[in-house]
Write a protein that holds these residues in place. Structure first.
Motif, PDB file in Angstrom:
ATOM      1  N   PRO A 148       0.830  -1.208   0.000  1.00 15.72           N
ATOM      2  CA  PRO A 148       0.000   0.000   0.000  1.00 15.72           C
ATOM      3  C   PRO A 148       0.856   1.246   0.000  1.00 15.72           C
ATOM      4  CG  PRO A 148       0.033  -1.023   2.168  1.00 15.72           C
ATOM      5  CD  PRO A 148       0.725  -1.974   1.231  1.00 15.72           C
ATOM      6  N   LYS A 149       0.313   2.301  -0.548  1.00 13.52           N
ATOM      7  CA  LYS A 149       1.024   3.564  -0.595  1.00 13.52           C
ATOM      8  C   LYS A 149       1.138   4.160   0.803  1.00 13.52           C
ATOM      9  CE  LYS A 149      -0.395   4.754  -5.300  1.00 13.52           C
ATOM     10  NZ  LYS A 149      -1.082   5.765  -6.145  1.00 13.52           N
ATOM     11  N   ALA A 150       2.249   4.809   1.051  1.00 20.06           N
ATOM     12  CA  ALA A 150       2.438   5.464   2.349  1.00 20.06           C
ATOM     13  C   ALA A 150       1.423   6.584   2.499  1.00 20.06           C
ATOM     14  CB  ALA A 150       3.857   6.021   2.457  1.00 20.06           C
ATOM     15  N   PRO A 151       0.766   6.674   3.670  1.00 22.03           N
ATOM     16  CA  PRO A 151      -0.228   7.744   3.855  1.00 22.03           C
ATOM     17  C   PRO A 151       0.425   9.109   3.787  1.00 22.03           C
ATOM     18  CG  PRO A 151       0.279   6.663   5.944  1.00 22.03           C
ATOM     19  CD  PRO A 151       0.951   5.863   4.872  1.00 22.03           C
ATOM     20  N   GLU A 152      -0.266  10.007   3.138  1.00 17.47           N
ATOM     21  CA  GLU A 152       0.238  11.368   3.053  1.00 17.47           C
ATOM     22  C   GLU A 152       0.107  12.055   4.406  1.00 17.47           C
ATOM     23  OE1 GLU A 152      -1.814  13.360  -0.016  1.00 17.47           O
ATOM     24  OE2 GLU A 152      -1.067  12.052  -1.629  1.00 17.47           O
ATOM     25  N   PRO A 153       1.090  12.864   4.785  1.00 13.69           N
ATOM     26  CA  PRO A 153       1.006  13.548   6.089  1.00 13.69           C
ATOM     27  C   PRO A 153      -0.200  14.459   6.159  1.00 13.69           C
ATOM     28  CG  PRO A 153       2.753  14.484   4.717  1.00 13.69           C
ATOM     29  CD  PRO A 153       2.281  13.249   4.009  1.00 13.69           C
ATOM     30  N   GLU A 154      -0.942  14.322   7.270  1.00 13.87           N
ATOM     31  CA  GLU A 154      -2.121  15.139   7.477  1.00 13.87           C
ATOM     32  C   GLU A 154      -1.756  16.395   8.247  1.00 13.87           C
ATOM     33  OE1 GLU A 154      -5.062  12.863   9.414  1.00 13.87           O
ATOM     34  OE2 GLU A 154      -5.305  11.404   7.785  1.00 13.87           O
ATOM     35  N   PRO A 155      -2.407  17.475   7.950  1.00 11.38           N
ATOM     36  CA  PRO A 155      -2.136  18.701   8.715  1.00 11.38           C
ATOM     37  C   PRO A 155      -2.505  18.519  10.177  1.00 11.38           C
ATOM     38  CG  PRO A 155      -4.104  18.943   7.341  1.00 11.38           C
ATOM     39  CD  PRO A 155      -3.447  17.658   6.925  1.00 11.38           C
ATOM     40  N   ALA A 156      -1.713  19.121  11.047  1.00 12.59           N
ATOM     41  CA  ALA A 156      -1.953  18.998  12.486  1.00 12.59           C
ATOM     42  C   ALA A 156      -3.323  19.564  12.842  1.00 12.59           C
ATOM     43  CB  ALA A 156      -0.868  19.742  13.255  1.00 12.59           C
ATOM     44  N   LYS A 157      -4.075  18.775  13.590  1.00  9.98           N
ATOM     45  CA  LYS A 157      -5.408  19.189  13.999  1.00  9.98           C
ATOM     46  C   LYS A 157      -5.336  19.887  15.362  1.00  9.98           C
ATOM     47  CE  LYS A 157      -7.731  15.367  11.621  1.00  9.98           C
ATOM     48  NZ  LYS A 157      -8.646  14.196  11.773  1.00  9.98           N
ATOM     49  N   PRO A 158      -6.101  20.928  15.526  1.00 10.56           N
ATOM     50  CA  PRO A 158      -6.113  21.584  16.842  1.00 10.56           C
ATOM     51  C   PRO A 158      -6.675  20.659  17.906  1.00 10.56           C
ATOM     52  CG  PRO A 158      -7.876  22.430  15.432  1.00 10.56           C
ATOM     53  CD  PRO A 158      -7.008  21.559  14.561  1.00 10.56           C
ATOM     54  N   ALA A 159      -6.131  20.773  19.107  1.00 11.88           N
ATOM     55  CA  ALA A 159      -6.592  19.927  20.211  1.00 11.88           C
ATOM     56  C   ALA A 159      -8.062  20.193  20.498  1.00 11.88           C
ATOM     57  CB  ALA A 159      -5.754  20.190  21.462  1.00 11.88           C
ATOM     58  N   SER A 160      -8.769  19.123  20.753  1.00 10.79           N
ATOM     59  CA  SER A 160     -10.205  19.242  21.002  1.00 10.79           C
ATOM     60  C   SER A 160     -10.462  19.765  22.407  1.00 10.79           C
ATOM     61  CB  SER A 160     -10.866  17.872  20.822  1.00 10.79           C
ATOM     62  OG  SER A 160     -12.218  17.909  21.233  1.00 10.79           O
ATOM     63  N   GLY A 161     -11.547  20.508  22.530  1.00 15.45           N
ATOM     64  CA  GLY A 161     -11.947  20.980  23.843  1.00 15.45           C
ATOM     65  C   GLY A 161     -12.766  19.961  24.615  1.00 15.45           C
ATOM     66  N   GLU A 162     -13.107  18.842  23.958  1.00 16.36           N
ATOM     67  CA  GLU A 162     -13.861  17.798  24.634  1.00 16.36           C
ATOM     68  C   GLU A 162     -12.941  17.017  25.569  1.00 16.36           C
ATOM     69  OE1 GLU A 162     -17.098  17.309  24.528  1.00 16.36           O
ATOM     70  OE2 GLU A 162     -17.280  19.053  23.190  1.00 16.36           O
ATOM     71  N   PRO A 163     -13.438  16.583  26.728  1.00 19.48           N
ATOM     72  CA  PRO A 163     -12.595  15.820  27.669  1.00 19.48           C
ATOM     73  C   PRO A 163     -12.084  14.536  27.026  1.00 19.48           C
ATOM     74  CG  PRO A 163     -14.644  16.539  28.719  1.00 19.48           C
ATOM     75  CD  PRO A 163     -14.797  16.814  27.256  1.00 19.48           C
ATOM     76  N   ASP A 164     -10.819  14.214  27.320  1.00 20.32           N
ATOM     77  CA  ASP A 164     -10.235  12.985  26.785  1.00 20.32           C
ATOM     78  C   ASP A 164     -10.120  11.883  27.834  1.00 20.32           C
ATOM     79  OD1 ASP A 164      -8.312  14.226  28.265  1.00 20.32           O
ATOM     80  OD2 ASP A 164      -6.730  14.091  26.764  1.00 20.32           O
ATOM     81  N   TYR A 165     -10.317  12.192  29.107  1.00 20.48           N
ATOM     82  CA  TYR A 165     -10.420  11.131  30.109  1.00 20.48           C
ATOM     83  C   TYR A 165     -11.210  11.632  31.318  1.00 20.48           C
ATOM     84  CZ  TYR A 165      -6.559  13.168  32.877  1.00 20.48           C
ATOM     85  OH  TYR A 165      -5.763  13.994  33.626  1.00 20.48           O
ATOM     86  N   PHE A 166     -11.728  10.673  32.086  1.00 13.30           N
ATOM     87  CA  PHE A 166     -12.559  10.967  33.246  1.00 13.30           C
ATOM     88  C   PHE A 166     -12.032  10.183  34.446  1.00 13.30           C
ATOM     89  CE2 PHE A 166     -15.138  11.439  29.494  1.00 13.30           C
ATOM     90  CZ  PHE A 166     -15.934  12.546  29.737  1.00 13.30           C
ATOM     91  N   MET A 167     -12.306  10.721  35.624  1.00 10.78           N
ATOM     92  CA  MET A 167     -12.131   9.980  36.873  1.00 10.78           C
ATOM     93  C   MET A 167     -13.381  10.219  37.704  1.00 10.78           C
ATOM     94  SD  MET A 167      -8.136  10.398  38.057  1.00 10.78           S
ATOM     95  CE  MET A 167      -8.270  12.178  38.279  1.00 10.78           C
ATOM     96  N   ARG A 168     -13.912   9.170  38.288  1.00  8.94           N
ATOM     97  CA  ARG A 168     -15.139   9.291  39.062  1.00  8.94           C
ATOM     98  C   ARG A 168     -14.907   8.763  40.476  1.00  8.94           C
ATOM     99  NH1 ARG A 168     -17.217   8.018  33.833  1.00  8.94           N
ATOM    100  NH2 ARG A 168     -18.633   9.652  33.086  1.00  8.94           N
ATOM    101  N   ARG A 169     -15.442   9.552  41.428  1.00  8.60           N
ATOM    102  CA  ARG A 169     -15.336   9.202  42.853  1.00  8.60           C
ATOM    103  C   ARG A 169     -13.903   8.799  43.189  1.00  8.60           C
ATOM    104  NH1 ARG A 169     -20.161   9.407  45.095  1.00  8.60           N
ATOM    105  NH2 ARG A 169     -22.026   9.162  43.795  1.00  8.60           N
ATOM    106  N   PHE A 170     -13.024   9.743  43.071  1.00  9.19           N
ATOM    107  CA  PHE A 170     -11.597   9.496  43.179  1.00  9.19           C
ATOM    108  C   PHE A 170     -11.016  10.232  44.379  1.00  9.19           C
ATOM    109  CE2 PHE A 170     -12.036  13.414  40.915  1.00  9.19           C
ATOM    110  CZ  PHE A 170     -10.993  14.197  41.367  1.00  9.19           C
ATOM    111  N   SER A 171      -9.816   9.828  44.739  1.00  7.01           N
ATOM    112  CA  SER A 171      -9.020  10.486  45.778  1.00  7.01           C
ATOM    113  C   SER A 171      -7.562  10.372  45.370  1.00  7.01           C
ATOM    114  CB  SER A 171      -9.254   9.837  47.141  1.00  7.01           C
ATOM    115  OG  SER A 171      -8.415  10.428  48.123  1.00  7.01           O
ATOM    116  N   VAL A 172      -6.872  11.507  45.258  1.00  6.33           N
ATOM    117  CA  VAL A 172      -5.473  11.550  44.860  1.00  6.33           C
ATOM    118  C   VAL A 172      -4.684  12.219  45.972  1.00  6.33           C
ATOM    119  CG1 VAL A 172      -3.812  12.378  43.165  1.00  6.33           C
ATOM    120  CG2 VAL A 172      -6.092  11.670  42.421  1.00  6.33           C
ATOM    121  N   ARG A 173      -3.566  11.598  46.368  1.00  6.60           N
ATOM    122  CA  ARG A 173      -2.728  12.136  47.439  1.00  6.60           C
ATOM    123  C   ARG A 173      -1.325  12.409  46.923  1.00  6.60           C
ATOM    124  NH1 ARG A 173      -4.250   8.511  52.835  1.00  6.60           N
ATOM    125  NH2 ARG A 173      -6.471   9.129  52.935  1.00  6.60           N
ATOM    126  N   ASN A 174      -0.719  13.433  47.474  1.00 10.78           N
ATOM    127  CA  ASN A 174       0.637  13.826  47.090  1.00 10.78           C
ATOM    128  C   ASN A 174       1.516  13.815  48.337  1.00 10.78           C
ATOM    129  OD1 ASN A 174       2.844  14.818  45.651  1.00 10.78           O
ATOM    130  ND2 ASN A 174       2.254  16.942  46.039  1.00 10.78           N
TER     131      ASN A 174
END
Length: 226
Positions: free
Chosen positions: A56-82
């Motif tokens: 197959p032919k090598a895919p042509e480089p696609e122009p960089a897409k702007p980052a989406s404003g939609e959430p890309d991950y979730f955490m529910r009922r969480f607790s984080v300690r430092n």
């Protein structure tokens, strides 16, 4: 009569010309070895052509897409300690749900509760219906029944620190370039029982000074006589 005629008179002598001698053909493997290089070259050429057609032919480089404003991950009922290098708890974040937005790397937390433990042992607790942090965690926006409480204690010089409580629908906490709590909406400050209400406020955590603007109402508790 010549000599040839004499030979013709010899009985039993066959004068028929002998057929030409047949050339002995080389074995088939010898003949194959002659054409083998040509056969191999042809096979390689066909194989190369097939690979070019099948690859197959090598895919042509696609122009960089702007980052989406939609959430890309979730955490529910969480607790984080430092923890610090000595294993001491420095901060804890709890919430019903956290959402990360890749466009500006901010994190939104619903029903957030944050505890921070200072170097002097003082504890600061912040709660809100929604808390939003920036990418480097130097800016915290508290919205909806926002409360920030810094328990009393002592500073690095050993001087007593009063208990402070900030209340409002909107509070902004910044840790750089200096620690401060501000709001451009009505806010209430409680300091060791004294109450102060203002239209907006800026509190400097390093100097302990607060600037109020707009309509201000103050309620002071009586102090015992020295």
């Amino acid at each position: 009569m010549n000599a040839e005629d004499d030979f013709d008179l010899i009985p039993g002598l066959d004068r028929t010309p002998a057929p030409p001698a047949r050339r002995r053909r080389a074995p088939w493997w010898d003949r194959l070895s002659i054409y083998l290089p040509l056969i191999l070259m042809g096979v390689l050429a066909l194989g190369s052509y097939w690979l070019l057609r099948a690859t197959p032919k090598a895919p042509e480089p696609e122009p960089a897409k702007p980052a989406s404003g939609e959430p890309d991950y979730f955490m529910r009922r969480f607790s984080v300690r430092n923890f610090d290098a000595n294993g001491q708890l420095r901060a804890e974040v709890q919430g019903d749900e956290a959402r990360h937005h890749p466009d500006d790397d901010r994190v939104e937390i619903d029903r957030a509760r944050v505890r921070n433990f200072g170097d002097n042992g003082s504890t600061t607790v912040a709660t809100a219906q929604r808390l939003t942090t920036n990418a480097d965690n130097t800016r915290f926006v508290l919205e909806g029944n926002a409360v920030v409480i810094r328990e009393g204690g002592r500073d690095a010089q050993g001087q007593p620190l009063p208990r402070l409580e900030f209340r409002g629908e909107y509070l902004l906490i910044e840790t750089e370039p200096q620690e401060r709590v501000s709001s451009d909406q009505p806010v209430e400050l409680i300091r060791d029982g004294d109450r102060l209400n203002a239209q907006n406020m800026v509190y400097n955590g390093e100097t302990g000074q607060a600037d109020f603007k707009g309509r201000v109402r103050v309620q002071l508790l009586p102090r015992p006589a020295p």
